[in-house]
Enzyme design. Structure first.
Site, short mmCIF file in Angstrom:
data_model
loop_
_atom_site.label_atom_id
_atom_site.label_comp_id
_atom_site.label_asym_id
_atom_site.label_seq_id
_atom_site.Cartn_x
_atom_site.Cartn_y
_atom_site.Cartn_z
N HIS A 121 -0.65 -2.12 -1.72
CA HIS A 121 -0.44 -3.25 -2.63
C HIS A 121 -1.62 -4.21 -2.63
O HIS A 121 -1.87 -4.88 -3.65
CB HIS A 121 0.84 -4.01 -2.24
CG HIS A 121 2.10 -3.24 -2.47
ND1 HIS A 121 2.24 -2.31 -3.47
CD2 HIS A 121 3.30 -3.28 -1.83
CE1 HIS A 121 3.45 -1.79 -3.44
NE2 HIS A 121 4.12 -2.36 -2.46
N CYS A 361 8.02 1.87 3.10
CA CYS A 361 7.11 2.20 1.99
C CYS A 361 5.67 1.81 2.28
O CYS A 361 4.79 2.05 1.43
CB CYS A 361 7.58 1.52 0.71
SG CYS A 361 9.18 2.12 0.12
N PHE A 362 5.40 1.19 3.41
CA PHE A 362 4.04 0.93 3.90
C PHE A 362 3.21 0.11 2.91
O PHE A 362 1.98 0.29 2.83
CB PHE A 362 3.32 2.25 4.20
CG PHE A 362 4.20 3.31 4.80
CD1 PHE A 362 4.87 3.07 5.99
CD2 PHE A 362 4.40 4.52 4.17
CE1 PHE A 362 5.70 4.03 6.55
CE2 PHE A 362 5.23 5.49 4.71
CZ PHE A 362 5.89 5.24 5.90
N CYS A 363 3.84 -0.78 2.16
CA CYS A 363 3.14 -1.59 1.15
C CYS A 363 2.39 -0.71 0.15
O CYS A 363 1.33 -1.07 -0.35
CB CYS A 363 2.18 -2.58 1.81
SG CYS A 363 2.98 -3.85 2.80
N ALA A 364 2.96 0.47 -0.13
CA ALA A 364 2.39 1.38 -1.12
C ALA A 364 3.53 2.01 -1.90
O ALA A 364 3.66 3.22 -1.98
CB ALA A 364 1.53 2.44 -0.43
#
Length: 420
Positions: A121, A361-364
């Site tokens: 992100h 979601c690992f900022c993705a």
């Protein structure tokens, strides 16, 4: 494999589990790596000379200034930056660095920004306020054909191609130098988010007249064995000399006149306030240590660990591995276990085996939802705990095969328990 565990501060620390205290197995290095002992030693040594930099006349202030600027030179050398034409700006982290570039977009020629569908992100959200195009992943690879077609159709109208050097979800490494050549061929600049790449692979910016040249490189200290709070932004010095700095305040001005402020030259105009001197010096020491270990050794070691881990995980049919290809990647592996949520798996590994992983979601989110074949636009009403995701393991230079054996043992126990 070489054993670099003795280089890691806190490696022997034990954590509570359901089976008593166990040595912590850190497989969450993509989030943050533990610091090198040498980095901690450097911080302790420098703390004795702690003083404000650049404007003090006392000996400690002068010495701290000298060490701070030396750190800038060390980091420039680490990535092959030419400080005659480029500048190394200390920031808070990669996200801060990218947002600084976002501030200077009006001074780049063109109209739009291009980024990929597998970005963190931090390398997606700053560009969404501008006209933008997202390049897809096809068959697990960055779609170079789609990028070239778009750049060709919009020659000299794309301000920036923003691409991560390595995915924080699957470890996939797109061909950044091929992308750089393509961007420059059609009149665009390139920014590489090196947060996941710089700690794992040698990265060179190349001279400005080289088609492979990286116009902007950003990365974070806390992902390369130094403390939190320091980021790096490396880019063309002349760009950062234009207009108003992204932040203003102490240290950013030469003078105040009746006509207004006279701004410092880069990088000073982009380092408002008192800088993180110890963080900069610690980052430089991490660069020195990585260089001494040698990239040939580090890359060979990580590739061996990746292959070993994938072979182990493939033996469990209940696991779905996202990007099971051992090539063109760094040590980041995402998977799911049939019959369990990603949260249940992560909790089990931590609570019973003292293994730290990352889940979610690992900022993705765009990339994760694509891999899961879910429309991420439909998730806005879900509670955080209900959002689909994955389990992620990620390696540092110090991880060993026996730690992977422990992980696989834990996953087998989890699966057997479900099957009973």
């Amino acid at each position: 494999m070489k054993d670099f565990t003795d280089l890691i501060y806190g490696y022997e620390k034990k954590v509570p589990t359901s089976k008593g205290l166990k040595r912590y197995i850190n497989l969450d290095n993509a989030a943050s790596t533990p610091p090198f002992k040498g980095v901690i030693d450097q911080i302790k040594a420098m703390a004795a000379w702690y003083a404000g930099v650049h404007r003090g006349t006392g000996y400690k202030s002068k010495y701290s200034t000298e060490q701070y600027e030396m750190a800038r030179n060390v980091i420039a050398q680490f990535v092959g930056a030419d400080l005659r034409k480029q500048t190394v700006i200390f920031t808070r982290n990669t996200t801060d660095s990218i947002n600084k570039v976002r501030h200077y977009l009006p001074y780049l020629p063109g109209e739009s920004v291009v980024f990929s569908s597998f970005e963190h992100h931090s390398n997606e959200l700053p560009w969404t306020g501008y006209p933008h195009t997202v390049i897809d992943i096809r068959n697990g690879q960055f779609d170079l054909g789609q990028l070239e077609e778009y750049l060709k159709q919009n020659q000299n109208r794309v301000k920036l191609v923003a691409i991560c050097g390595a995915s924080n979800v699957t470890g996939y490494t797109p061909p950044i130098y091929t992308i750089a050549e393509m961007a420059h061929r059609y009149g665009s600049k390139i920014l590489v988010d090196g947060a996941q790449l710089v700690p794992h692979r040698p990265v060179k910016l190349f001279p400005a007249d080289d088609p492979r040249h990286l116009d902007f490189l950003v990365f974070s200290a806390h992902k390369m064995y130094a403390p939190f709070g320091t980021g790096l932004l490396i880019g063309p010095k002349d760009l950062f000399a234009q207009g108003l700095p992204s932040q203003v305040g102490g240290g950013t001005v030469k003078a105040l006149t009746a006509a207004g402020p006279v701004w410092q030259e880069p990088p000073a105009n982009e380092e408002a306030g008192s800088p993180n001197v110890l963080g900069a010096i610690a980052t430089a020491e991490a660069c020195r240590i990585l260089s001494r270990l040698g990239w040939d050794t580090l890359v060979k070691q990580e590739n061996e660990l990746i292959s070993y881990t994938l072979a182990c995980l493939r033996q469990m049919p209940q696991l779905t591995i996202y990007n099971p290809n051992p090539d063109n990647r760094v040590g980041v592996i995402a998977f799911n276990v049939a019959g369990f949520t990603h949260q249940q798996v992560a909790d089990f590994l931590a609570d019973h085996y003292g293994i730290g992983v990352r889940n979610g979601c690992f900022c993705a989110r765009r990339y994760v939802m694509d891999l899961l074949n879910i429309n991420f636009k439909q998730l806005s009403d879900l509670k955080p705990e209900a959002v689909p995701g994955m389990v992620r393991i990620s390696f540092g230079c110090y991880n060993q095969k026996f730690e992977i054996d422990r992980l696989c043992e834990a996953l087998e126990v989890l699966v057997r328990g479900k099957l009973k």
